[in-house]
Design a protein around this motif. Structure first.
Motif, PDB file in Angstrom:
ATOM      1  N   MET A  11       0.822  -1.208   0.000  1.00 12.43           N
ATOM      2  CA  MET A  11       0.000   0.000   0.000  1.00 12.43           C
ATOM      3  C   MET A  11       0.858   1.260   0.000  1.00 12.43           C
ATOM      4  SD  MET A  11      -2.976  -0.978   2.738  1.00 12.43           S
ATOM      5  CE  MET A  11      -4.270  -2.175   2.342  1.00 12.43           C
ATOM      6  N   ASP A  12       2.041   1.177   0.610  1.00 14.00           N
ATOM      7  CA  ASP A  12       2.888   2.357   0.746  1.00 14.00           C
ATOM      8  C   ASP A  12       4.285   2.173   0.162  1.00 14.00           C
ATOM      9  OD1 ASP A  12       1.319   4.354   2.561  1.00 14.00           O
ATOM     10  OD2 ASP A  12       1.049   2.422   3.544  1.00 14.00           O
ATOM     11  N   PHE A  13       4.736   0.923   0.025  1.00 15.08           N
ATOM     12  CA  PHE A  13       6.104   0.668  -0.422  1.00 15.08           C
ATOM     13  C   PHE A  13       6.098  -0.110  -1.738  1.00 15.08           C
ATOM     14  CE2 PHE A  13       6.353   1.313   4.112  1.00 15.08           C
ATOM     15  CZ  PHE A  13       7.510   2.047   4.283  1.00 15.08           C
ATOM     16  N   ASN A  14       7.076   0.208  -2.615  1.00 15.79           N
ATOM     17  CA  ASN A  14       7.196  -0.476  -3.910  1.00 15.79           C
ATOM     18  C   ASN A  14       5.888  -0.361  -4.699  1.00 15.79           C
ATOM     19  OD1 ASN A  14       7.811  -3.855  -5.114  1.00 15.79           O
ATOM     20  ND2 ASN A  14       8.645  -1.963  -5.885  1.00 15.79           N
ATOM     21  N   GLN A  17      10.563   7.211   3.728  1.00 14.32           N
ATOM     22  CA  GLN A  17       9.646   6.525   4.621  1.00 14.32           C
ATOM     23  C   GLN A  17      10.256   5.218   5.097  1.00 14.32           C
ATOM     24  OE1 GLN A  17       5.906   5.695   2.705  1.00 14.32           O
ATOM     25  NE2 GLN A  17       6.823   4.784   0.894  1.00 14.32           N
ATOM     26  N   VAL A  18       9.825   4.831   6.297  1.00 17.32           N
ATOM     27  CA  VAL A  18      10.276   3.582   6.891  1.00 17.32           C
ATOM     28  C   VAL A  18       9.075   2.927   7.563  1.00 17.32           C
ATOM     29  CG1 VAL A  18      10.980   4.718   9.044  1.00 17.32           C
ATOM     30  CG2 VAL A  18      11.943   2.493   8.443  1.00 17.32           C
ATOM     31  N   GLY A  19       9.023   1.621   7.530  1.00 20.10           N
ATOM     32  CA  GLY A  19       7.922   0.901   8.160  1.00 20.10           C
ATOM     33  C   GLY A  19       8.426  -0.272   8.977  1.00 20.10           C
ATOM     34  N   VAL A  20       7.599  -0.716   9.903  1.00 20.54           N
ATOM     35  CA  VAL A  20       7.865  -1.939  10.674  1.00 20.54           C
ATOM     36  C   VAL A  20       6.566  -2.733  10.675  1.00 20.54           C
ATOM     37  CG1 VAL A  20       8.516  -2.942  12.881  1.00 20.54           C
ATOM     38  CG2 VAL A  20       9.581  -0.800  12.137  1.00 20.54           C
ATOM     39  N   VAL A  49      12.348   0.295   3.819  1.00 19.66           N
ATOM     40  CA  VAL A  49      12.791   1.693   3.794  1.00 19.66           C
ATOM     41  C   VAL A  49      12.773   2.142   2.340  1.00 19.66           C
ATOM     42  CG1 VAL A  49      14.664   3.299   4.307  1.00 19.66           C
ATOM     43  CG2 VAL A  49      14.277   1.329   5.803  1.00 19.66           C
ATOM     44  N   GLU A  50      12.300   3.366   2.095  1.00 24.69           N
ATOM     45  CA  GLU A  50      12.174   3.800   0.698  1.00 24.69           C
ATOM     46  C   GLU A  50      12.374   5.311   0.578  1.00 24.69           C
ATOM     47  OE1 GLU A  50       9.229   2.317  -2.752  1.00 24.69           O
ATOM     48  OE2 GLU A  50       8.221   3.488  -1.210  1.00 24.69           O
ATOM     49  N   ARG A  75      11.151   5.441  -7.171  1.00 26.68           N
ATOM     50  CA  ARG A  75      11.184   4.850  -5.838  1.00 26.68           C
ATOM     51  C   ARG A  75      12.369   3.888  -5.730  1.00 26.68           C
ATOM     52  NH1 ARG A  75       6.344   4.623  -2.773  1.00 26.68           N
ATOM     53  NH2 ARG A  75       4.699   5.946  -3.622  1.00 26.68           N
ATOM     54  N   VAL A  76      13.218   4.123  -4.748  1.00 28.11           N
ATOM     55  CA  VAL A  76      14.341   3.226  -4.464  1.00 28.11           C
ATOM     56  C   VAL A  76      14.179   2.757  -3.030  1.00 28.11           C
ATOM     57  CG1 VAL A  76      16.836   2.965  -4.320  1.00 28.11           C
ATOM     58  CG2 VAL A  76      15.841   4.486  -6.046  1.00 28.11           C
ATOM     59  N   GLY A  77      14.204   1.442  -2.820  1.00 30.53           N
ATOM     60  CA  GLY A  77      13.968   0.953  -1.471  1.00 30.53           C
ATOM     61  C   GLY A  77      14.634  -0.373  -1.188  1.00 30.53           C
ATOM     62  N   GLY A  78      14.552  -0.758   0.064  1.00 36.10           N
ATOM     63  CA  GLY A  78      15.085  -2.033   0.514  1.00 36.10           C
ATOM     64  C   GLY A  78      14.227  -2.593   1.627  1.00 36.10           C
TER      65      GLY A  78
END
Length: 291
Positions: A32-35, A82-85, A116-117, A134-137
Protein backbone atom coordinates in the motif's frame (compact mmCIF):
# COMPACT_ATOMS: atom_id res chain seq x y z
CA UNK A 1 -13.85 -25.23 3.96
CA UNK A 2 -11.69 -22.58 2.40
CA UNK A 3 -12.22 -19.04 3.59
CA UNK A 4 -13.65 -16.54 1.15
CA UNK A 5 -13.05 -13.24 2.94
CA UNK A 6 -10.36 -11.44 4.92
CA UNK A 7 -9.61 -8.09 6.54
CA UNK A 8 -7.61 -6.09 3.99
CA UNK A 9 -7.04 -2.83 5.85
CA UNK A 10 -7.97 -1.27 9.19
CA UNK A 11 -5.69 1.66 9.89
CA UNK A 12 -5.47 5.23 11.09
CA UNK A 13 -3.29 7.93 9.56
CA UNK A 14 -2.25 11.22 11.14
CA UNK A 15 -0.63 14.03 9.14
CA UNK A 16 1.49 16.77 10.67
CA UNK A 17 1.57 19.27 7.80
CA UNK A 18 3.96 21.77 9.37
CA UNK A 19 6.54 19.04 9.97
CA UNK A 20 5.84 17.31 6.64
CA UNK A 21 5.22 14.12 8.62
CA UNK A 22 2.71 11.30 8.11
CA UNK A 23 2.20 8.38 10.50
CA UNK A 24 0.01 5.39 9.67
CA UNK A 25 -0.64 2.33 11.85
CA UNK A 26 -2.99 -0.65 11.98
CA UNK A 27 -3.64 -3.66 9.79
CA UNK A 28 -1.88 -2.90 6.52
CA UNK A 29 -0.54 -4.42 3.32
CA UNK A 30 3.11 -3.64 2.63
CA UNK A 31 2.44 -2.74 -1.00
CA UNK A 32 0.00 0.00 0.00
CA UNK A 33 2.89 2.36 0.75
CA UNK A 34 6.10 0.67 -0.42
CA UNK A 35 7.20 -0.48 -3.91
CA UNK A 36 3.90 1.00 -5.19
CA UNK A 37 3.10 0.79 -8.90
CA UNK A 38 0.08 1.41 -11.13
CA UNK A 39 -2.05 -1.50 -12.36
CA UNK A 40 -3.31 -1.08 -15.92
CA UNK A 41 -2.74 -4.70 -17.01
CA UNK A 42 -4.60 -8.00 -16.67
CA UNK A 43 -1.63 -10.24 -15.83
CA UNK A 44 -0.78 -10.24 -12.13
CA UNK A 45 2.89 -10.05 -13.19
CA UNK A 46 2.33 -6.36 -13.98
CA UNK A 47 0.21 -5.36 -10.99
CA UNK A 48 0.81 -4.49 -7.32
CA UNK A 49 4.16 -4.34 -5.53
CA UNK A 50 6.63 -6.60 -7.32
CA UNK A 51 8.18 -7.61 -3.98
CA UNK A 52 4.98 -9.44 -3.08
CA UNK A 53 5.35 -11.69 -6.12
CA UNK A 54 9.01 -12.59 -6.17
CA UNK A 55 9.52 -12.75 -2.38
CA UNK A 56 5.92 -13.45 -1.46
CA UNK A 57 6.70 -15.77 1.45
CA UNK A 58 7.89 -12.66 3.33
CA UNK A 59 6.25 -9.66 1.63
CA UNK A 60 2.47 -10.06 1.56
CA UNK A 61 0.47 -7.72 -0.69
CA UNK A 62 -3.19 -6.77 -0.44
CA UNK A 63 -5.61 -8.40 0.30
CA UNK A 64 -3.35 -9.86 3.03
CA UNK A 65 -2.80 -7.49 5.95
CA UNK A 66 -0.57 -7.53 9.00
CA UNK A 67 0.02 -5.34 12.05
CA UNK A 68 2.32 -2.52 11.09
CA UNK A 69 3.19 1.14 11.06
CA UNK A 70 4.99 3.46 8.69
CA UNK A 71 6.41 6.96 9.11
CA UNK A 72 6.84 9.21 6.06
CA UNK A 73 8.79 12.46 6.03
CA UNK A 74 8.33 14.95 3.17
CA UNK A 75 11.75 16.60 2.81
CA UNK A 76 10.57 19.02 0.13
CA UNK A 77 7.84 19.22 -2.51
CA UNK A 78 9.44 16.45 -4.59
CA UNK A 79 11.41 14.25 -2.17
CA UNK A 80 10.22 12.02 0.66
CA UNK A 81 11.61 9.18 2.76
CA UNK A 82 9.65 6.52 4.62
CA UNK A 83 10.28 3.58 6.89
CA UNK A 84 7.92 0.90 8.16
CA UNK A 85 7.87 -1.94 10.67
CA UNK A 86 5.43 -4.79 10.01
CA UNK A 87 4.76 -7.95 11.95
CA UNK A 88 5.87 -11.05 10.06
CA UNK A 89 3.37 -13.80 10.73
CA UNK A 90 2.96 -16.65 8.21
CA UNK A 91 -0.60 -17.15 9.53
CA UNK A 92 -1.61 -13.89 7.81
CA UNK A 93 -1.21 -15.46 4.39
CA UNK A 94 -2.94 -18.71 5.30
CA UNK A 95 -5.90 -18.96 2.97
CA UNK A 96 -6.84 -22.51 4.00
CA UNK A 97 -7.60 -22.08 7.70
CA UNK A 98 -11.22 -21.11 8.33
CA UNK A 99 -11.49 -17.50 9.51
CA UNK A 100 -7.74 -16.93 9.47
CA UNK A 101 -8.19 -13.88 7.25
CA UNK A 102 -9.96 -12.12 10.14
CA UNK A 103 -7.60 -13.23 12.88
CA UNK A 104 -5.81 -10.38 14.65
CA UNK A 105 -3.66 -12.48 16.99
CA UNK A 106 0.14 -12.61 16.90
CA UNK A 107 0.52 -16.16 18.21
CA UNK A 108 2.83 -17.32 15.41
CA UNK A 109 4.59 -14.03 14.71
CA UNK A 110 8.24 -14.51 13.84
CA UNK A 111 10.17 -11.26 13.71
CA UNK A 112 9.40 -8.17 11.67
CA UNK A 113 9.71 -6.87 8.12
CA UNK A 114 11.36 -3.43 7.84
CA UNK A 115 11.01 -1.61 4.48
CA UNK A 116 12.79 1.69 3.79
CA UNK A 117 12.17 3.80 0.70
CA UNK A 118 13.16 7.11 -0.90
CA UNK A 119 10.49 8.57 -3.18
CA UNK A 120 11.42 11.27 -5.72
CA UNK A 121 8.46 12.78 -7.58
CA UNK A 122 9.78 15.43 -9.99
CA UNK A 123 7.03 17.60 -11.39
CA UNK A 124 8.91 18.52 -14.58
CA UNK A 125 11.76 16.19 -15.51
CA UNK A 126 11.80 14.67 -19.00
CA UNK A 127 10.19 17.05 -21.54
CA UNK A 128 9.05 19.04 -18.48
CA UNK A 129 6.73 16.16 -17.57
CA UNK A 130 6.20 14.52 -14.16
CA UNK A 131 7.61 11.22 -12.94
CA UNK A 132 7.96 9.00 -9.89
CA UNK A 133 11.15 7.23 -8.80
CA UNK A 134 11.18 4.85 -5.84
CA UNK A 135 14.34 3.23 -4.46
CA UNK A 136 13.97 0.95 -1.47
CA UNK A 137 15.08 -2.03 0.51
CA UNK A 138 13.54 -4.60 2.84
CA UNK A 139 15.03 -6.51 5.77
CA UNK A 140 13.23 -9.34 7.56
CA UNK A 141 14.24 -10.91 10.89
CA UNK A 142 12.32 -14.22 10.74
CA UNK A 143 14.40 -17.01 12.33
CA UNK A 144 12.05 -20.00 12.36
CA UNK A 145 13.46 -22.65 10.00
CA UNK A 146 10.01 -23.12 8.47
CA UNK A 147 9.86 -19.46 7.54
CA UNK A 148 13.45 -18.70 6.64
CA UNK A 149 16.03 -21.15 5.42
CA UNK A 150 18.90 -21.50 2.99
CA UNK A 151 17.21 -22.68 -0.21
CA UNK A 152 20.12 -24.95 -1.14
CA UNK A 153 21.02 -26.54 2.22
CA UNK A 154 17.83 -26.15 4.28
CA UNK A 155 19.77 -24.62 7.17
CA UNK A 156 17.95 -22.04 9.29
CA UNK A 157 18.67 -18.38 8.54
CA UNK A 158 17.84 -15.45 10.79
CA UNK A 159 17.35 -12.80 8.12
CA UNK A 160 16.57 -12.09 4.50
CA UNK A 161 16.63 -8.91 2.46
CA UNK A 162 15.74 -7.43 -0.92
CA UNK A 163 15.84 -4.17 -2.86
CA UNK A 164 13.88 -2.47 -5.63
CA UNK A 165 13.71 0.41 -8.08
CA UNK A 166 10.28 1.45 -9.40
CA UNK A 167 9.96 4.14 -12.08
CA UNK A 168 7.02 5.87 -13.75
CA UNK A 169 7.74 8.70 -16.19
CA UNK A 170 5.51 10.55 -18.63
CA UNK A 171 7.34 10.92 -21.97
CA UNK A 172 5.01 13.00 -24.15
CA UNK A 173 1.89 15.10 -23.63
CA UNK A 174 -1.01 16.22 -25.78
CA UNK A 175 -1.41 19.21 -23.48
CA UNK A 176 -4.43 17.70 -21.76
CA UNK A 177 -3.54 16.33 -18.33
CA UNK A 178 -2.14 12.78 -18.39
CA UNK A 179 -2.86 12.20 -22.07
CA UNK A 180 0.26 11.08 -23.90
CA UNK A 181 2.93 8.40 -23.74
CA UNK A 182 4.00 7.06 -20.34
CA UNK A 183 6.79 4.65 -19.43
CA UNK A 184 7.37 2.48 -16.39
CA UNK A 185 10.06 0.12 -15.13
CA UNK A 186 10.47 -2.11 -12.11
CA UNK A 187 13.61 -3.92 -10.96
CA UNK A 188 14.02 -6.15 -7.90
CA UNK A 189 17.00 -7.87 -6.27
CA UNK A 190 16.72 -10.63 -3.67
CA UNK A 191 18.84 -12.43 -1.09
CA UNK A 192 20.38 -15.40 -2.92
CA UNK A 193 20.69 -17.40 0.29
CA UNK A 194 16.97 -17.61 1.00
CA UNK A 195 14.92 -16.68 -2.08
CA UNK A 196 13.98 -18.76 -5.13
CA UNK A 197 14.01 -15.66 -7.36
CA UNK A 198 17.18 -13.58 -7.27
CA UNK A 199 16.19 -10.74 -9.62
CA UNK A 200 13.41 -9.49 -11.87
CA UNK A 201 13.07 -6.78 -14.50
CA UNK A 202 10.02 -5.13 -16.02
CA UNK A 203 9.58 -2.50 -18.75
CA UNK A 204 6.41 -1.04 -20.18
CA UNK A 205 4.72 1.71 -22.16
CA UNK A 206 1.21 3.14 -21.89
CA UNK A 207 -0.46 5.63 -24.19
CA UNK A 208 -3.37 7.45 -22.57
CA UNK A 209 -5.97 9.01 -24.87
CA UNK A 210 -4.81 7.50 -28.16
CA UNK A 211 -8.15 8.52 -29.70
CA UNK A 212 -9.30 12.08 -29.02
CA UNK A 213 -12.88 10.95 -28.43
CA UNK A 214 -11.70 8.52 -25.70
CA UNK A 215 -9.32 10.61 -23.53
CA UNK A 216 -9.13 8.02 -20.71
CA UNK A 217 -8.50 4.91 -22.81
CA UNK A 218 -5.10 3.26 -22.40
CA UNK A 219 -3.07 1.23 -24.90
CA UNK A 220 -0.49 -0.79 -22.93
CA UNK A 221 2.50 -2.98 -23.73
CA UNK A 222 4.75 -4.53 -21.08
CA UNK A 223 7.34 -7.29 -20.70
CA UNK A 224 8.97 -8.77 -17.61
CA UNK A 225 11.66 -11.30 -16.81
CA UNK A 226 11.82 -13.33 -13.59
CA UNK A 227 15.17 -15.02 -12.98
CA UNK A 228 15.41 -18.16 -10.85
CA UNK A 229 18.23 -18.30 -8.31
CA UNK A 230 20.84 -20.76 -9.58
CA UNK A 231 21.46 -21.99 -6.04
CA UNK A 232 17.86 -23.15 -6.01
CA UNK A 233 17.45 -24.34 -9.61
CA UNK A 234 20.63 -26.46 -9.49
CA UNK A 235 19.04 -28.60 -6.79
CA UNK A 236 15.63 -28.83 -8.49
CA UNK A 237 15.48 -30.73 -11.77
CA UNK A 238 12.23 -29.07 -12.89
CA UNK A 239 13.83 -25.59 -13.12
CA UNK A 240 15.75 -26.18 -16.34
CA UNK A 241 15.17 -22.68 -17.73
CA UNK A 242 16.87 -19.74 -16.07
CA UNK A 243 13.95 -17.31 -16.35
CA UNK A 244 10.28 -16.84 -17.15
CA UNK A 245 9.18 -14.06 -19.50
CA UNK A 246 5.75 -12.42 -19.61
CA UNK A 247 4.48 -10.11 -22.36
CA UNK A 248 1.10 -8.33 -22.46
CA UNK A 249 -0.58 -6.07 -24.99
CA UNK A 250 -3.93 -4.59 -23.99
CA UNK A 251 -6.42 -1.80 -24.51
CA UNK A 252 -8.43 -0.29 -21.66
CA UNK A 253 -11.68 0.93 -23.21
CA UNK A 254 -14.04 3.21 -21.27
CA UNK A 255 -17.41 3.29 -23.08
CA UNK A 256 -18.98 5.03 -20.05
CA UNK A 257 -17.74 6.63 -16.82
CA UNK A 258 -18.75 3.56 -14.84
CA UNK A 259 -17.53 0.76 -17.14
CA UNK A 260 -14.04 -0.25 -18.31
CA UNK A 261 -13.36 -3.18 -20.66
CA UNK A 262 -9.81 -4.46 -21.16
CA UNK A 263 -9.21 -6.96 -23.99
CA UNK A 264 -5.68 -8.30 -23.76
CA UNK A 265 -3.17 -10.62 -25.39
CA UNK A 266 -0.60 -12.36 -23.15
CA UNK A 267 2.36 -14.56 -24.00
CA UNK A 268 4.40 -16.48 -21.41
CA UNK A 269 7.81 -17.98 -22.24
CA UNK A 270 9.08 -20.80 -20.00
CA UNK A 271 6.09 -20.80 -17.60
CA UNK A 272 7.37 -21.57 -14.11
CA UNK A 273 10.95 -21.29 -15.45
CA UNK A 274 10.83 -24.70 -17.08
CA UNK A 275 10.88 -25.76 -20.71
CA UNK A 276 8.97 -28.93 -19.82
CA UNK A 277 5.84 -26.77 -20.25
CA UNK A 278 4.81 -25.22 -23.57
CA UNK A 279 4.89 -21.46 -23.92
CA UNK A 280 1.41 -20.05 -23.28
CA UNK A 281 -0.65 -17.70 -25.43
CA UNK A 282 -3.62 -16.22 -23.58
CA UNK A 283 -6.52 -14.11 -24.88
CA UNK A 284 -8.33 -12.30 -22.12
CA UNK A 285 -11.02 -9.74 -21.36
CA UNK A 286 -11.06 -7.84 -18.08
CA UNK A 287 -13.69 -5.43 -16.83
CA UNK A 288 -14.21 -2.90 -14.06
CA UNK A 289 -17.51 -1.45 -12.91
CA UNK A 290 -17.64 1.65 -10.71
CA UNK A 291 -20.80 1.90 -8.61
Amino acid sequence: GNQDSRLTELSIEKNFKEQGLSIKAGRLGLGMDFNVMACDFASTAFCAAQMGKWQGNIWMNTPVSQWGARVKKQLNSELAVQVGVYEFNPDNGNGKAEGQGWSLDTDNADGVTIPVEVVWSPKALLNDLPGSYRVGGMYNTADDVKNQKDIATGQAEDRTFAGWLAVEQQLTSTGNGRQGLHSFANFTWHDRMTNKVDNSQQLGLKYIGLVASQPNDILGLAVNRVHVNERFSNSKAQFNASAEYNVELNYSYNPTKWLMLRPNLQYVVNPGSTNHVDNALVLGLGSRIIF
